[in-house]
Design an enzyme around this catalytic site. Sequence first.
Site, short mmCIF file in Angstrom:
data_model
loop_
_atom_site.label_atom_id
_atom_site.label_comp_id
_atom_site.label_asym_id
_atom_site.label_seq_id
_atom_site.Cartn_x
_atom_site.Cartn_y
_atom_site.Cartn_z
N ASP A 1 63.08 -75.21 21.11
CA ASP A 1 63.28 -75.20 19.65
C ASP A 1 62.08 -75.89 19.00
OD1 ASP A 1 64.22 -75.00 17.10
OD2 ASP A 1 65.71 -76.58 17.28
N ASP B 1 55.38 -63.74 10.87
CA ASP B 1 54.11 -63.41 10.22
C ASP B 1 54.36 -62.53 8.99
OD1 ASP B 1 54.88 -61.33 12.10
OD2 ASP B 1 52.97 -60.37 11.68
N GLU C 1 60.81 -67.26 17.18
CA GLU C 1 60.43 -66.47 16.00
C GLU C 1 61.65 -65.73 15.45
OE1 GLU C 1 56.78 -64.32 16.43
OE2 GLU C 1 56.76 -63.70 14.33
N HIS D 1 59.78 -70.15 14.47
CA HIS D 1 58.39 -69.73 14.26
C HIS D 1 58.41 -68.75 13.10
CE1 HIS D 1 54.19 -69.12 15.66
NE2 HIS D 1 54.35 -67.96 15.06
O1 9MR Z 1 52.37 -66.32 14.50
C1 9MR Z 1 52.19 -65.19 15.34
C2 9MR Z 1 53.51 -64.51 15.59
O2 9MR Z 1 54.04 -64.02 14.38
C3 9MR Z 1 53.36 -63.41 16.62
O3 9MR Z 1 54.60 -62.91 17.01
C4 9MR Z 1 52.67 -63.95 17.86
C5 9MR Z 1 52.39 -62.86 18.88
O4 9MR Z 1 51.60 -61.86 18.34
O5 9MR Z 1 51.44 -64.55 17.52
C6 9MR Z 1 51.60 -65.64 16.64
O6 9MR Z 1 50.33 -66.14 16.38
C7 9MR Z 1 49.78 -66.96 17.37
C8 9MR Z 1 48.68 -66.23 18.09
O7 9MR Z 1 49.14 -65.07 18.75
C9 9MR Z 1 48.01 -67.15 19.08
N1 9MR Z 1 47.53 -68.33 18.41
C10 9MR Z 1 48.53 -69.07 17.68
C11 9MR Z 1 49.24 -68.21 16.68
C12 9MR Z 1 50.30 -69.00 15.94
O8 9MR Z 1 51.12 -69.68 16.83
O1 9MR Z 2 59.13 -58.08 19.41
C1 9MR Z 2 57.86 -57.71 19.90
C2 9MR Z 2 57.89 -57.74 21.41
O2 9MR Z 2 58.79 -56.79 21.90
C3 9MR Z 2 56.51 -57.49 21.94
O3 9MR Z 2 56.53 -57.65 23.34
C4 9MR Z 2 55.55 -58.46 21.30
C5 9MR Z 2 54.12 -58.23 21.74
O4 9MR Z 2 53.63 -56.99 21.31
O5 9MR Z 2 55.57 -58.34 19.89
C6 9MR Z 2 56.82 -58.63 19.34
O6 9MR Z 2 56.76 -58.41 17.98
C7 9MR Z 2 56.02 -59.32 17.18
C8 9MR Z 2 54.96 -58.53 16.45
O7 9MR Z 2 54.02 -58.03 17.36
C9 9MR Z 2 54.31 -59.33 15.35
N1 9MR Z 2 55.28 -59.91 14.46
C10 9MR Z 2 56.23 -60.74 15.17
C11 9MR Z 2 56.98 -59.95 16.19
C12 9MR Z 2 58.06 -60.79 16.86
O8 9MR Z 2 57.54 -61.73 17.74
#
Ligand code: 9MR
Ligand code: 9MR
Length: 582
Positions: A552, A195, A561, A506
């Site tokens: 994957d 993100d 991600e 991701h």
């Molecule tokens: O794309 C988002 C990713 O960067 C975050 O780590 C993740 C958890 O916060 O959320 C992803 O976004 C998803 C969202 O939480 C739920 N709906 C779909 C989004 C994209 O896959």
């Molecule tokens: O890496 C983070 C993980 O430890 C947490 O459990 C999770 C939910 O809070 O979030 C992960 O971090 C995401 C962040 O919230 C949004 N950008 C993407 C990060 C990697 O998935």
Amino acid sequence: MLRGFFYLTRFSMKAAAACLSVSLVAGIAFAGEADPALAIRVNQLGFMPLAHKVAVVSASGATAFSIVRAGTSKVVYSGKLSAAATWEASGESVQLADFSAFQRTGDYQVRVTGLPDSPRFGVRTDQYAQLNQSALRYYYLNRASIAVSKQFAGKYARAAGHPDDRVIVHASAATATRPEGTVIASPKGWYDAGDYNKYIVNSGISTYTLLAAYEHFPDYYRKQSSNIPESGDAVPDVLNEAMWNLAWMLTMQDEDGGVYHKLTNKLFDGMVMPEQGSVERYVVQKTTAATLDFAAVMATASRIYRQYDSAFPGFSARALKSAERAWQWAQANPGVLYRQPADVKTGEYADRNVSDELAWAAAELYITTKNDSYYQAMRLPQVSTVPSWSDVGSLAWISLSQHRSNLTATADRQLIATHIDQLASTLLDRTEKSAYNVAMQTADFVWGSNAVALNQAMMLIQGYRLNARREYLDAAQSLFDYVLGRNAINRSFVTGYGSMQPMHPHHRISQADGIVEPAPGMLIGGPTALQIDARECKVPYPSKVPAKSYLDDVCSYTTTEVAINWNAPLVYVSGALQVLTR
Ligand code: 9MR
Ligand code: 9MR
């Protein structure tokens, strides 16, 4: 169970890889039969000649292995397999092929009669230099507020996104001098992960880890060039890159010394390129965790950039002043935890325990200022732990150990050494008891398990740097091997490296840029049994077993991600092994 293997002895890796991806796409396992692609797992990038070298072999009753020149039957080394044992995290019975004694450069495969050959790997004296460079370039390619040009990015060139020159103070961050709706400039920084938001807590450990790489191996990084716009100037590229984020972090400090937790959209951007992302961005709530992480990083940066004051005039002094103001704010506001406002839906990084952040900030301020009161403010728990974004206590021990010959009389040098060594020895003990010869255990398969592996490796390297116990370096090598293919799914977890690579991270840029191959040098999160994204995936996960629960596919944000805090130990460990195994 081994029926399939006999006629597959010369099964080429490519065919095996194709089979595996077909099976994943179709969502079916090789029912009842061991997957031939999984027979022999090895670091698919390869090794430095003097490195510890181990492959993991599916238990088949065989007792011997050989190393052959890649693609030939020319045997260059033979050895005995260890007794079969089970790795709890994957449930597999495996044997180890240790060929550390083999040190000749070239390209090879591991062979066991009756099994398909391992993926190819190289043995070379500069084997990790390029990966280290790509891992660092990941930060350049993910810079906010700037175009990434063709000259430095080739086909990954892209327009600038998220200028962040007019960021709105959110209600949760409002003060008398900066009421809700105040507009501030907060450009630059790196996108956090898949993100496009920018989070101070996660920036803390990420930026620190890059600064530590430089502080521990300055000669290596002074010579390293990563082909970024600043390359060729008087400053090492790793410090030029870190400066892009440090410059942003400075803008996140409010006038009272407190630091905003994050700069964010209200909702995640879609899977679009940066320039199509939201321009309406907010700074949200000041927190103690963000303020202390900021203090620790700025105190570290102040001492490291002191010698580059002509390139960054005034920065070193400003960083220290900012760190001290942040420290004072945290003293006055010791327990302000992050609470996600109802209208903000992006990542939280909501740490509930800030005692480790306090100790880390105190340690860095102490090292930089030599002011004993900071040392006395440091209260770290008795047992040191592997670092993560929410657990930064050991970063204090890393820095104290690095500077141990240059501390005031107040510092307990023995205690510092004990903390580093205890953790390294715990990790070594787990490695020696592991069927895979890795410190990773079932409980380590959390969100971002690959970074757990590399942060374990980073701590083992601290143990090695402290007391030269070779076993620590070897155990770190094993974890590096793990992320490059010696794992339960026979896959490299680094884009662009290895014969089986992640292809669908991701990562909004990788998804939206229309280029098939993701940019090289990105570590993806890795297997975890969480599967909280399973409903968003058209294809089921192939397994619920922690070390095999990986997909994957872009849907699987818990396993594919990328993130700045995961790539940082990839930079650190690849550089350290390149330097230390020579
Ligand atoms: O794309 C988002 C990713 O960067 C975050 O780590 C993740 C958890 O916060 O959320 C992803 O976004 C998803 C969202 O939480 C739920 N709906 C779909 C989004 C994209 O896959
Ligand atoms: O890496 C983070 C993980 O430890 C947490 O459990 C999770 C939910 O809070 O979030 C992960 O971090 C995401 C962040 O919230 C949004 N950008 C993407 C990060 C990697 O998935």
